[in-house]
Design a protein around this motif. Structure first.
Motif, PDB file in Angstrom:
ATOM      1  N   ARG A  55     -16.950 -72.412  -7.394  1.00  0.00           N
ATOM      2  CA  ARG A  55     -17.388 -71.286  -6.551  1.00  0.00           C
ATOM      3  C   ARG A  55     -18.897 -71.357  -6.325  1.00  0.00           C
ATOM      4  O   ARG A  55     -19.379 -71.110  -5.229  1.00  0.00           O
ATOM      5  N   GLN A  56     -19.584 -71.733  -7.396  1.00  0.00           N
ATOM      6  CA  GLN A  56     -21.041 -71.854  -7.278  1.00  0.00           C
ATOM      7  C   GLN A  56     -21.411 -72.967  -6.304  1.00  0.00           C
ATOM      8  O   GLN A  56     -22.324 -72.815  -5.493  1.00  0.00           O
ATOM      9  N   ARG A  78     -20.839 -71.726  -2.794  1.00  0.00           N
ATOM     10  CA  ARG A  78     -21.881 -70.807  -2.350  1.00  0.00           C
ATOM     11  C   ARG A  78     -23.159 -71.581  -1.994  1.00  0.00           C
ATOM     12  O   ARG A  78     -23.815 -71.309  -0.993  1.00  0.00           O
TER      13      ARG A  78
END
Lengths: 322, 287
Positions: free
Chosen positions: A3-4, A7
């Motif tokens: 997810r990081q 992003r």
């Protein structure tokens, strides 16, 4: 983790796309010089996005066990991109006069349009003046340091004189060198040689003094002579010091060559171009020369730093990179 | 003091060949012979007597330890033998010539307090350093480096840099470097001083078996009583200010085969006790 990563990718892409989009928008006749609050809000948002992206990228790079060149390079690239875009948006959006601060797009256009002139200036200032002067100054500084280390009389007599010479201001010696060596590149190379001599002398001297007692005693137990001790022990020990001088001198050489051209020069050269174009208020050309100097200086420094890593990888300051 | 010109002394025929072939303990074959040696440093606070009236003869094949508190001159004495320090009085002969001539002849290998490995050289190139300086051909250099690295159990670490190895391994590499040109005399200045007890025991065992196998003469400086007694055929006890010998303790009755457990045997403890008494006497004299 993923997810990081997502992003980070989204933020980075948004920064680049937003930056390019806003820059294009700024040049439209409705906005250039009279940008409204919407435009400045967009600029602020871009700033925010770039900051977050840079933070995430730095975090990802720190997490990696073996740092890869690409990710480590991404952060400074992104920050550099942001600075250039902000510069563009503010100068164009607020209508800053080009004499005070030309936008980077104008500098880039000038850079692209004046390539033959820039190439000739580069050859004159960097290849003909800075490089030979650098080589002469560094070699002389190194040789003098080795001699002074060997001959005590020189150490006591020569070092204070060299110290004195290093304190001479460049604007003082540059005209003298023009008198001695003429208007063309030899006088510039001489200025660079004088500037680079002293750092190399001091650093090499410190490096030659850096060997420990036990290491020297070891060579003595082998009945090793002066030259063997110098080659097998003292010069390798001095190498990190010598590379420090080479790196300091890499930037000094370019500065010296450019500034020396302010004191009489044929009609070519980076320093010559900067002084006359500034007088003609064509600051975009001045900035193009500055960009060229920055590129050349960074590449020169980088090349020496790479050589240093290859030659002194054993030194504690370099071991982490191994 | 035999600091006559080195050129004159080099004409003395080398005596080490036959002196070390038979490991005769008789003092006539002395590898190191010291008589009435003294060394005084002139300092601002007046003279410092580092060594005074030292008499000693060391025969080929002996393992002699020097023990004493800091400042007793044991390291200074070793450095005099190595010609790293110049005595101010008395006589010193190494293999029948002056210390300087012996050094120029490369008669001895010296192991320092620190490993003193050059960090820009790999372990194998560190060990090869004396061979390179002495001009040994490349093929023989490679063969000797391999042999001596195997001897100190560092065969697998030839390509590593010193700073990638533990302290004990670095010490072993420095010993291999001192041995690789096969000097008959080995001078060791607290080589294991910075190591922990277990590593030290291990290296002591290895050093002892090496001495047994090669029959070299070893001068060994230490401040550990068990280490001195365990390794040596003789222990020289020294006291400070002025540095002098107060006792020479014979340890040869422990034999040449010495397992580590021998350190708990009554003979060993008796010898260690005598060494300790000697050290204490030296201190009492000081106060």
């Amino acid at each position: 983790m993923s997810r990081q990563v997502n992003r980070t990718i989204i933020l980075s892409v948004a920064t680049v796309a937003g930056g390019l989009g806003l820059s294009a928008l700024a040049h439209s006749p409705d906005i250039a010089g009279q940008a409204g609050s919407g435009f400045w809000l967009g600029t602020l948002l871009l700033w925010l996005a770039a900051t977050l992206a840079a933070r995430d990228l730095a975090g990802l790079a720190a997490q990696q066990r073996k740092p890869s060149g690409l990710l480590a390079l991404a952060v400074p690239l992104l920050v550099g991109f942001l600075l250039v875009v902000l510069w563009e948006l503010i100068t164009v959006g607020a209508g800053v006069p080009a004499v005070l601060m030309p936008p980077p797009s104008m500098v880039a256009a000038r850079f692209g349009g004046a390539l033959p002139v820039l190439a000739a200036d580069f050859v004159q200032t960097f290849v003909k003046s800075a490089l030979p002067g650098y080589a002469i100054g560094c070699a002389a500084g190194f040789g003098t340091a080795v001699l002074a280390d060997r001959v005590p009389f020189l150490r006591r007599g020569l070092l204070p004189v060299a110290n004195f010479a290093s304190a001479l201001p460049i604007i003082g010696i540059a005209p003298i060198m023009v008198m001695w060596f003429g208007f063309d590149w030899p006088s510039k190379a001489a200025v660079v040689a004088v500037m680079t001599f002293f750092p190399m002398l001091v650093q090499t001297g410190a490096g030659l003094a850096a060997t420990g007692r036990i290491e020297r005693d070891l060579m003595r137990t082998y009945a090793a002579g002066y030259l063997t001790t110098l080659v097998c022990l003292r010069l390798p020990q001095a190498l990190p010091f010598i590379f420090t001088a080479l790196k300091i001198n890499a930037t000094l050489a370019l500065i010296g060559a450019i500034v020396a051209e302010f004191f009489g020069t044929p009609i070519v050269g980076m320093g010559f171009r900067i002084s006359i174009e500034a007088a003609r208020l064509s600051l975009d050309m001045v900035w193009a020369e500055i960009a060229l100097a920055a590129l050349a200086g960074s590449a020169f420094y980088g090349a020496i730093a790479l050589a240093e890593r290859a030659a002194t990888g054993w030194h504690p300051s370099m071991r982490a990179a191994r | 003091m035999p600091r006559a010109s080195a050129a004159a002394l080099r004409t003395v025929p080398p005596t080490d060949a036959d002196a070390t072939e038979d490991r005769a303990p008789e003092p006539a074959r002395a590898v190191v012979s010291v008589s009435d040696l003294s060394l005084t440093y002139e300092t601002a606070d007046g003279p410092v007597y580092a060594l005074s009236g030292v008499d000693l003869a060391i025969a080929a094949g002996e393992f002699v330890s020097f023990i004493g508190p800091s400042g007793c001159g044991k390291t200074t004495l070793l450095r005099c033998v190595a010609d790293l320090e110049q005595p101010t009085g008395g006589e010193l002969w190494v293999n029948g010539v002056s210390a300087e001539a012996a050094r120029l002849r490369r008669d001895y290998g010296f192991v320092f307090q620190a490993p003193a490995l050059y960090p820009w050289r790999t372990i194998e190139r560190n060990v090869a350093l004396p061979l390179e300086i002495f001009g040994v051909p490349k093929a023989e250099r490679r063969e000797r480096v391999r042999r001596y690295l195997d001897l100190v159990h560092l065969g697998g670490f030839a390509k590593k840099f010193p700073w990638q190895l533990s302290g004990g391994m670095q010490s072993r590499a420095s010993i291999a470097r001192a041995l690789c040109f096969d000097p008959q005399l080995l001078l060791m200045d607290e080589p294991f001083g910075a190591l922990d007890e277990i590593v030290r025991d291990h290296l002591n065992e290895q050093l002892l078996s090496l001495w047994r196998e090669t029959g070299k003469t070893v001068l060994f400086v230490t401040h550990s009583i068990p280490e001195a007694v365990y390794l040596s055929s003789r222990v020289v006890v020294m006291s400070p200010r002025p540095g002098r010998i107060i006792d020479v303790v014979d340890c040869s009755r422990l034999g040449r085969q010495r397992p580590l457990e021998i350190r708990e045997s009554p003979e060993f403890l008796a010898i260690a006790h005598r060494v300790r008494e000697g050290l204490r006497a030296g201190h009492a004299y000081d106060e």
